[in-house]
Design a protein around this motif. Structure first.
Motif, PDB file in Angstrom:
ATOM      1  N   TYR A  10      38.545  -3.623  89.628  1.00  0.00           N
ATOM      2  CA  TYR A  10      39.560  -2.779  88.997  1.00  0.00           C
ATOM      3  C   TYR A  10      39.033  -1.349  88.922  1.00  0.00           C
ATOM      4  N   GLN A  11      39.956  -0.390  89.057  1.00  0.00           N
ATOM      5  CA  GLN A  11      39.628   1.024  88.883  1.00  0.00           C
ATOM      6  C   GLN A  11      40.736   1.694  88.094  1.00  0.00           C
ATOM      7  N   THR A  12      40.368   2.535  87.139  1.00  0.00           N
ATOM      8  CA  THR A  12      41.367   3.339  86.449  1.00  0.00           C
ATOM      9  C   THR A  12      41.840   4.459  87.371  1.00  0.00           C
ATOM     10  N   ASP A  13      42.896   5.125  86.993  1.00  0.00           N
ATOM     11  CA  ASP A  13      43.389   6.287  87.721  1.00  0.00           C
ATOM     12  C   ASP A  13      42.474   7.466  87.389  1.00  0.00           C
ATOM     13  N   PHE A  14      41.739   7.954  88.380  1.00  0.00           N
ATOM     14  CA  PHE A  14      40.751   8.999  88.147  1.00  0.00           C
ATOM     15  C   PHE A  14      41.386  10.374  87.898  1.00  0.00           C
ATOM     16  N   ILE A  28      38.442   3.724  77.791  1.00  0.00           N
ATOM     17  CA  ILE A  28      38.175   3.558  79.225  1.00  0.00           C
ATOM     18  C   ILE A  28      37.584   2.180  79.488  1.00  0.00           C
ATOM     19  N   VAL A  29      36.621   1.783  78.663  1.00  0.00           N
ATOM     20  CA  VAL A  29      36.025   0.450  78.813  1.00  0.00           C
ATOM     21  C   VAL A  29      37.084  -0.628  78.601  1.00  0.00           C
ATOM     22  N   GLN A  30      37.926  -0.447  77.587  1.00  0.00           N
ATOM     23  CA  GLN A  30      38.956  -1.450  77.282  1.00  0.00           C
ATOM     24  C   GLN A  30      39.899  -1.653  78.464  1.00  0.00           C
ATOM     25  N   GLU A  31      40.416  -0.562  79.023  1.00  0.00           N
ATOM     26  CA  GLU A  31      41.338  -0.688  80.151  1.00  0.00           C
ATOM     27  C   GLU A  31      40.660  -1.324  81.358  1.00  0.00           C
ATOM     28  N   THR A  32      39.440  -0.906  81.623  1.00  0.00           N
ATOM     29  CA  THR A  32      38.719  -1.435  82.777  1.00  0.00           C
ATOM     30  C   THR A  32      38.412  -2.913  82.595  1.00  0.00           C
ATOM     31  N   GLY A 225      36.862   4.547  84.883  1.00  0.00           N
ATOM     32  CA  GLY A 225      36.100   3.308  84.850  1.00  0.00           C
ATOM     33  C   GLY A 225      36.352   2.490  86.105  1.00  0.00           C
ATOM     34  N   ALA A 226      35.406   1.638  86.439  1.00  0.00           N
ATOM     35  CA  ALA A 226      35.540   0.714  87.569  1.00  0.00           C
ATOM     36  C   ALA A 226      34.748  -0.545  87.238  1.00  0.00           C
TER      37      ALA A 226
END
Length: 409
Positions: A10-14, A28-32, A225-226
């Motif tokens: 998984y990767q967030t939108d950078f 960020i950690v939660q979403e990732t 995050g990734a």
């Protein structure tokens, strides 16, 4: 040694600025974390351990102990062995290597690797000062305002003195990566617009930051995050069967290399030979040897570190794409562009995709895994079966390289 497979990622939108959304590193950690768990359809009980990559939590967030963040956010991870890895821009790769070692030692069947960084919550000069902590603080570049543009300009200067080099080749690397990023729906710069002058020595369209380094040669300050879930062959086989797949359809980490040199740039330059950083080439060759690969031309694509265009220029001859000091030869045609013989940074790289420091090594590995399993969407390299990635920390103090392949050894 046991094979290590990539189950999901998984990767967030950078492109996002989490602080403008009222969010911090925990978000960020939660979403990732949520994203990779949903992508894998695994339960937390099936994960043996967690490795977190983060370089600058104390400086940007006043937050250490990020290995404990997953359990802080989701009680189902309470009690899981977890740790944080820091090696500047190579922090994520160190987390990957830590997870791989546990799998190959037989400690765990499945391990979560997660990288996160928040860098856009402070002013630009503060961010630059924070990032400078990855150099030898107080011992080098003490009077420099923007440390990393200066350091990579120094590398460009050395190349120019030893081998001859034109700025146009650095500009071409930046142009290609920013063009590739337009295909990547999670890239930070995907909607940015440029002109021909943006990749020239035009001091208005592409101003000098320090010496050889100009604005568009620079990777961006990024939030993001990734994550990837890694597993041994037995666990991966069971997981694949549940998802109607086979091991032949999964990405496998077939080779790895890891080398470390001293902190200061000048100390590394003192150890150079025909190549600027022999230990970088050694890490790449270690990965190739473990994968049973003869040379770089057996790859279908490369994801390489390009915190600055000069970083990627250095990588060209260290990968063996050209003789030492002749990286310009690899830029003479479109062989390394999307659609060429060996695309470099089809994701956009750090310049185009973004560079949330602790997550970058994991993002690169996940992009390679997507490529060799046909999941890269609009930036998919046709027919990709084998990929290499190179991640470095500081002024090439920590080097990590991986080879990923589709299928069973």
């Amino acid at each position: 040694m046991q094979s290590v497979y990539v189950l999901a990622g998984y990767q967030t939108d950078f492109a996002r600025n989490f602080s403008k959304e009222g969010k911090d590193i925990a978000d960020i950690v939660q979403e990732t974390l949520d994203g990779v768990m949903q992508a894998s359809a695994l339960a937390p009980a099936q994960i043996g351990a967690i490795h977190v990559g983060n370089a600058f939590g104390e400086l940007f967030n006043r937050q250490a102990q990020l290995g404990a963040m997953p359990a802080s956010l989701d009680a189902r991870f309470w009690g899981k062995p977890a740790t944080r890895h820091e090696a500047a821009c190579a922090s994520g790769s160190m987390a990957i290597l830590g997870a791989m070692a546990q799998i190959q030692a037989g400690w765990h069947d499945c391990v979560l690797v997660l990288g996160a960084e928040q860098e856009r919550n402070v002013q630009g000069l503060t961010a630059a000062r924070n990032l400078g902590a990855a150099a030898w603080t107080g011992r080098e570049a003490k009077e420099v305002r923007l440390l990393w543009p200066h350091m990579f300009s120094r590398m460009a200067q050395i190349y120019a003195e030893r081998y001859g080099m034109e700025y146009a080749y650095l500009a071409e690397i930046a142009r290609r990566n920013l063009q590739h990023a337009k295909r990547n729906p999670l890239a930070q710069t995907r909607k940015w617009e440029f002109t021909q002058a943006s990749f020239s020595q035009d001091d208005e369209a592409n101003p000098v930051v320090d010496g050889w380094t100009r604005r568009n040669d620079c990777g961006q300050v990024t939030d993001g995050g990734a994550a990837v879930l890694l597993a041994n062959a037995r666990f991966a086989h069971l997981w694949a069967e549940l998802h109607g797949k086979s091991l032949h359809q999964l990405a496998r980490i077939s080779g790895w290399g890891w080398r470390t040199a001293g902190l200061s740039l000048e100390s590394k330059l003192a150890h150079s030979n025909a190549l600027l950083f022999p230990h970088m080439a050694a890490a790449i060759q270690d990965a190739f040897a473990r994968a049973g690969v003869a040379d770089v031309w057996q790859m279908d694509l490369i994801e390489t570190h390009d915190c600055f265009a000069m970083t990627q220029y250095i990588a060209l001859d260290h990968f063996g794409l050209t003789p030492p000091g002749e990286g310009w030869r690899a830029l003479q045609d479109d062989s390394l562009c999307f659609g060429g013989r060996l695309p470099v940074n089809p994701s956009g790289g750090l310049i185009g995709a973004g560079h949330p420091v602790g997550a970058s090594g994991i993002r690169m590995l996940w992009d390679c895994a997507k490529q060799v399993t046909g999941l890269a969407g609009d930036y998919q390299v046709a027919g990709a079966q084998r990929a290499a990635c190179l991640n470095l920390g500081g002024s090439a103090s920590t080097i990590a390289s991986f080879v990923l392949e589709r299928g069973v050894a």
